[in-house]
Each structure stands twice: as C-alpha cells, then as structure tokens.
Design an enzyme around this catalytic site. Structure first.
Site, PDB file in Angstrom:
ATOM      1  N   VAL A 122       0.906  -1.149   0.000  1.00  0.00           N
ATOM      2  CA  VAL A 122       0.000   0.000   0.000  1.00  0.00           C
ATOM      3  C   VAL A 122       0.946   1.199   0.000  1.00  0.00           C
ATOM      4  O   VAL A 122       1.526   1.544   1.016  1.00  0.00           O
ATOM      5  CB  VAL A 122      -0.945   0.001   1.217  1.00  0.00           C
ATOM      6  CG1 VAL A 122      -1.789   1.264   1.252  1.00  0.00           C
ATOM      7  CG2 VAL A 122      -1.835  -1.239   1.194  1.00  0.00           C
ATOM      8  N   ALA A 123       1.107   1.791  -1.165  1.00  0.00           N
ATOM      9  CA  ALA A 123       2.247   2.650  -1.487  1.00  0.00           C
ATOM     10  C   ALA A 123       2.195   4.040  -0.860  1.00  0.00           C
ATOM     11  O   ALA A 123       2.014   5.045  -1.539  1.00  0.00           O
ATOM     12  CB  ALA A 123       2.374   2.751  -3.004  1.00  0.00           C
ATOM     13  N   CYS A 124       2.416   4.109   0.443  1.00  0.00           N
ATOM     14  CA  CYS A 124       2.388   5.389   1.145  1.00  0.00           C
ATOM     15  C   CYS A 124       3.540   6.303   0.741  1.00  0.00           C
ATOM     16  O   CYS A 124       3.501   7.502   1.014  1.00  0.00           O
ATOM     17  CB  CYS A 124       2.320   5.190   2.654  1.00  0.00           C
ATOM     18  SG  CYS A 124       3.580   4.112   3.318  1.00  0.00           S
ATOM     19  N   HIS A 125       4.548   5.768   0.049  1.00  0.00           N
ATOM     20  CA  HIS A 125       5.621   6.630  -0.452  1.00  0.00           C
ATOM     21  C   HIS A 125       5.102   7.592  -1.507  1.00  0.00           C
ATOM     22  O   HIS A 125       5.739   8.591  -1.809  1.00  0.00           O
ATOM     23  CB  HIS A 125       6.789   5.791  -1.002  1.00  0.00           C
ATOM     24  CG  HIS A 125       6.421   4.900  -2.137  1.00  0.00           C
ATOM     25  ND1 HIS A 125       5.923   3.622  -1.932  1.00  0.00           N
ATOM     26  CD2 HIS A 125       6.458   5.079  -3.481  1.00  0.00           C
ATOM     27  CE1 HIS A 125       5.685   3.060  -3.111  1.00  0.00           C
ATOM     28  NE2 HIS A 125       5.997   3.926  -4.062  1.00  0.00           N
TER      29      HIS A 125
END
Length: 162
Positions: A122-125
């Site tokens: 879950v690409a919080c970057h």
C-alpha cells in the site's frame, strides 16, 4: 503469525502475516514497526507470491500488487490506507488530497499514513507534502525518494517537461 525477511535494494524487508494474508511489511528501523516478538515464527517459505511480486516491482516489471493483505487499525486509518491504495504507480497525492477524500485534517492523515503497516504494498511513499515536497516516511526519506524515482518513467516516456 509468521514472518520472513526478503532482500531488497532498500535493505531487508520483513513480511509478516498469516496463511491468508500479509499483515505487515517493514523496513529496518521502520518508525512504527511493532515489536518483533509479535511477528511469530520465521518461515522462509512464507508469502511466495508477495516475495515474487516485490522482486518484480524492484526490477521495474510490476506496477501493482495483487497479494492478499489485511491491515489492522482504527477505521479512520483504514480509510486513509484505502485512499492511498488508489494512487496509481508513478503518481503522487498530497496529504491535503487525502484529507479532503476522507474528511480529515492533513496532520491527522499524515499520522495515519505513518501507521500504514503495508509499506510498498500500500504505497504510502506516493503521498507527498504541498507542492510535491518530500515529507516524513516511516522507512526514511532516502527510501521514499528511491521508491518515487523507481516509479518515475524514463525521460523518453515523459515527453517535454516545459
């Protein structure tokens, strides 16, 4: 619960979960990583699809993940994580964008982003500050920068920038 470590360009990643789903993906020195004693037994054969997909992602051959995941947390955090999951590969959204989508304040959203237990998957970057500024990341700003650069298309595919 079980866990394993997988090598990556960002250092060893710890995947945690059950037979049914990955429940955590953590960097070394991850800000919000739970105590390792909660990870269960080490099982180097666990999560083969997640390991394969992470390797493909780092090789530039994968833009989405389709492994079963299950993130535990308050409903407000889960709402933020669901919005993060909608940010496409190579794109970014601001904390303000997410706050507007979930009806919260940017600093509350920032805290929820920091508690995301499924980094990369879950690409919080992909969540950035106002005007695209790189701000906090549970894995460290150098890792965030690396991941955003990894997802950037080659200059030949970006076209004119002016």
């Amino acid at each position: 619960m079980k866990h394993l470590e997988v090598d990556s360009p960002l250092g060893p990643l710890t995947l945690v979960g059950t037979d049914d789903a990955v429940t955590g993906l953590y960097f070394p020195n991850h800000w919000t990583r739970p105590d390792r004693t909660t990870f269960g037994e080490r099982d180097d054969t666990a999560f083969p699809a997640a390991v394969r997909q992470l390797k493909e992602y780092f090789a530039g051959q994968r833009t989405t993940f389709d492994v079963p995941t299950q993130a535990e947390g308050p409903a407000t955090d889960r709402a933020v994580w669901a919005e993060i999951a909608k940010i496409p590969y190579g794109a970014t959204a601001t904390y303000g964008d997410l706050a507007q989508a979930v009806g919260g304040l940017p600093h509350e959203v920032g805290a929820a982003v920091g508690r995301n237990p499924l980094s990369i998957l879950v690409a919080c970057h992909r969540v950035v500050g106002k005007n695209g500024k790189l701000t906090g990341y549970a894995g460290g700003l150098k890792r965030k920068e690396f991941l955003l650069e990894l997802e950037r298309p080659p200059a030949s595919e970006r076209g004119q920038l002016w």
